[in-house]
Design an enzyme around this catalytic site. Structure first.
Site, mmCIF file in Angstrom:
data_model
loop_
_atom_site.group_PDB
_atom_site.id
_atom_site.type_symbol
_atom_site.label_atom_id
_atom_site.label_comp_id
_atom_site.label_asym_id
_atom_site.label_seq_id
_atom_site.Cartn_x
_atom_site.Cartn_y
_atom_site.Cartn_z
ATOM 1 N N GLU A 1 -36.511 1.891 1.497
ATOM 2 C CA GLU A 1 -35.828 1.383 0.279
ATOM 3 C C GLU A 1 -35.435 0.039 0.204
ATOM 4 O O GLU A 1 -35.889 -0.825 1.274
ATOM 5 C CB GLU A 1 -34.443 2.138 0.282
ATOM 6 C CG GLU A 1 -34.113 3.230 -0.591
ATOM 7 C CD GLU A 1 -33.923 2.962 -2.182
ATOM 8 O OE1 GLU A 1 -34.193 1.498 -2.265
ATOM 9 O OE2 GLU A 1 -33.676 3.667 -2.912
ATOM 10 N N ARG B 1 -21.805 7.114 1.731
ATOM 11 C CA ARG B 1 -22.434 5.796 2.384
ATOM 12 C C ARG B 1 -22.993 4.901 1.204
ATOM 13 O O ARG B 1 -23.140 5.464 -0.033
ATOM 14 C CB ARG B 1 -23.672 6.198 3.302
ATOM 15 C CG ARG B 1 -25.031 6.644 2.486
ATOM 16 C CD ARG B 1 -25.964 6.851 3.394
ATOM 17 N NE ARG B 1 -27.393 7.415 2.880
ATOM 18 C CZ ARG B 1 -27.984 6.917 1.891
ATOM 19 N NH1 ARG B 1 -27.607 5.699 1.397
ATOM 20 N NH2 ARG B 1 -29.026 7.461 1.488
ATOM 21 N N ASN C 1 -25.574 2.769 -0.830
ATOM 22 C CA ASN C 1 -27.185 3.049 -1.205
ATOM 23 C C ASN C 1 -27.655 1.891 -1.796
ATOM 24 O O ASN C 1 -27.709 0.815 -1.350
ATOM 25 C CB ASN C 1 -27.230 4.186 -2.137
ATOM 26 C CG ASN C 1 -28.691 4.907 -2.024
ATOM 27 O OD1 ASN C 1 -29.100 5.098 -0.926
ATOM 28 N ND2 ASN C 1 -29.128 5.076 -3.252
ATOM 29 N N ASN D 1 -28.414 4.402 -7.933
ATOM 30 C CA ASN D 1 -29.627 3.992 -7.745
ATOM 31 C C ASN D 1 -29.603 2.443 -8.574
ATOM 32 O O ASN D 1 -29.019 2.605 -9.846
ATOM 33 C CB ASN D 1 -30.797 4.613 -7.488
ATOM 34 C CG ASN D 1 -31.300 5.156 -6.104
ATOM 35 O OD1 ASN D 1 -31.469 4.185 -5.191
ATOM 36 N ND2 ASN D 1 -31.062 6.378 -6.149
ATOM 37 N N ASP E 1 -35.223 6.372 -9.331
ATOM 38 C CA ASP E 1 -34.659 5.873 -8.082
ATOM 39 C C ASP E 1 -34.400 4.103 -8.150
ATOM 40 O O ASP E 1 -33.702 3.860 -9.178
ATOM 41 C CB ASP E 1 -35.541 6.038 -6.811
ATOM 42 C CG ASP E 1 -35.013 6.131 -5.676
ATOM 43 O OD1 ASP E 1 -34.280 5.327 -5.148
ATOM 44 O OD2 ASP E 1 -35.103 7.167 -4.780
#
Length: 314
Positions: free
Chosen positions: A35, A120, A122, A168, A220
């Site tokens: 990522e 968490r 991202n 995202n 994403d």
């Protein structure tokens, strides 16, 4: 197939993006969750993260040199600093600074949601004014506990939206309605467009930009090119698509030999190389055997350039 040329639609202008060569695998690492890909203009190098393996990677196309840094917790996104060496990054709990040249533990700047222990951070990136935007998410990808934040060089952190299971993006473009920010609600297969005020860093007028069909997987990471078009990575359908920012019309599609495509960023000396991350987390042994390049870093040359990544103002 690796080589997936994109012919312009009939009657389309020459500005419609096309690939100028085959998709190529440049680094075969088997990232669990590749990522956060970033092209460093000042270093002429690619950085990206493996969130689940808690790693930051660097590769220099000119020399082939590779480096890796390992952390005590998940690292999910990075942006270069404008007035100091190193990066602002998102770790599991929020925003931090890290300088690879010093290679000491990152220093947290702010942890905006200590009460959301199952979350968490991202994906994220900077806007043109030097603010770092990032979203949090449920680690299990189920509960709508994620939120959208911005963090400024002065230390101001703002929660702009809430109620996402997996976040995202974001990315930005100028539309017919003015400056806009785009953000993905990945679990719901939805991309939203917000009206944004670059001067104040506020967003408003949240509207549905696109709900993705099941055949396209879920949205994403994404980026914007020099002509204001969005390039979106598709988790579950093995592709990158390019879209008109106003209409969401698909203008181009790049097929990859892996199903879980996670993010993309323009790089290279002329910003005409699209670097693409992928993942192998959650794949069965049979699926990994069928797509052995899952988790690799890919690149493909595009006929039209992207934009340099914005720098953090701190």
């Amino acid at each position: 197939m690796l080589d997936t040329p994109i012919p312009p639609p009939a009657g389309a202008s020459a500005s419609v993006p096309t690939t100028t060569g085959a998709v190529r695998c440049v680094i075969t690492l088997g990232n669990a969750l590749g990522e956060g890909v970033l092209w460093s203009v000042r270093e002429q190098a690619v950085y990206w993260v493996d969130i689940l393996q808690r790693e930051l990677h660097r590769w220099s196309p000119a020399t082939g040199a590779r480096q890796r840094w390992t952390f005590d917790e998940e690292i999910s996104a990075i942006a270069e600093r404008a007035h100091a060496p190193g990066f602002i990054v998102t770790l599991r709990r929020g925003f931090a600074l890290f300088d690879p040249a010093v290679d000491i533990a990152p220093r947290y700047l702010h942890q905006p949601e200590p009460e959301r222990t199952g979350n968490r951070f991202n994906d994220g990136k900077c806007d043109a004014q030097g603010r770092f935007w990032s979203g949090s998410m449920d680690f299990a990808c189920e509960a709508p506990t994620g939120a959208l934040y911005s963090y400024t060089a002065s230390g101001a952190c703002v929660r702009h939206d809430d109620g996402f299971a997996v976040t995202n993006g974001p990315t930005w473009a100028t539309t017919a309605q003015g400056p806009a920010m785009f953000f993905n609600d990945t679990v719901q297969g939805t991309t939203y467009r917000y009206r944004c005020d670059p001067a104040t860093g506020t967003v408003s007028d949240k509207t549905l930009w696109k709900h993705w069909p099941a055949a396209d997987g879920v949205p994403d990471g994404m980026t914007t090119d020099a002509q204001g078009r969005l390039w979106v990575a598709h988790w579950g359908s093995g592709c990158i698509t390019c879209h008109d920012a106003d209409t969401a019309e698909e203008l181009a599609r790049i097929t990859l030999p892996v199903s879980q495509v996670t993010n993309c960023a323009f790089g290279g000396a002329d910003l005409r190389t699209l670097y693409i991350t992928s993942a192998r987390t959650g794949l069965t042994p049979e699926q990994i055997a069928a797509e052995p390049l899952a988790g690799a870093l890919f690149a493909v040359d595009i006929s039209t350039p992207g934009l340099p990544a914005h720098l953090f103002g701190g």
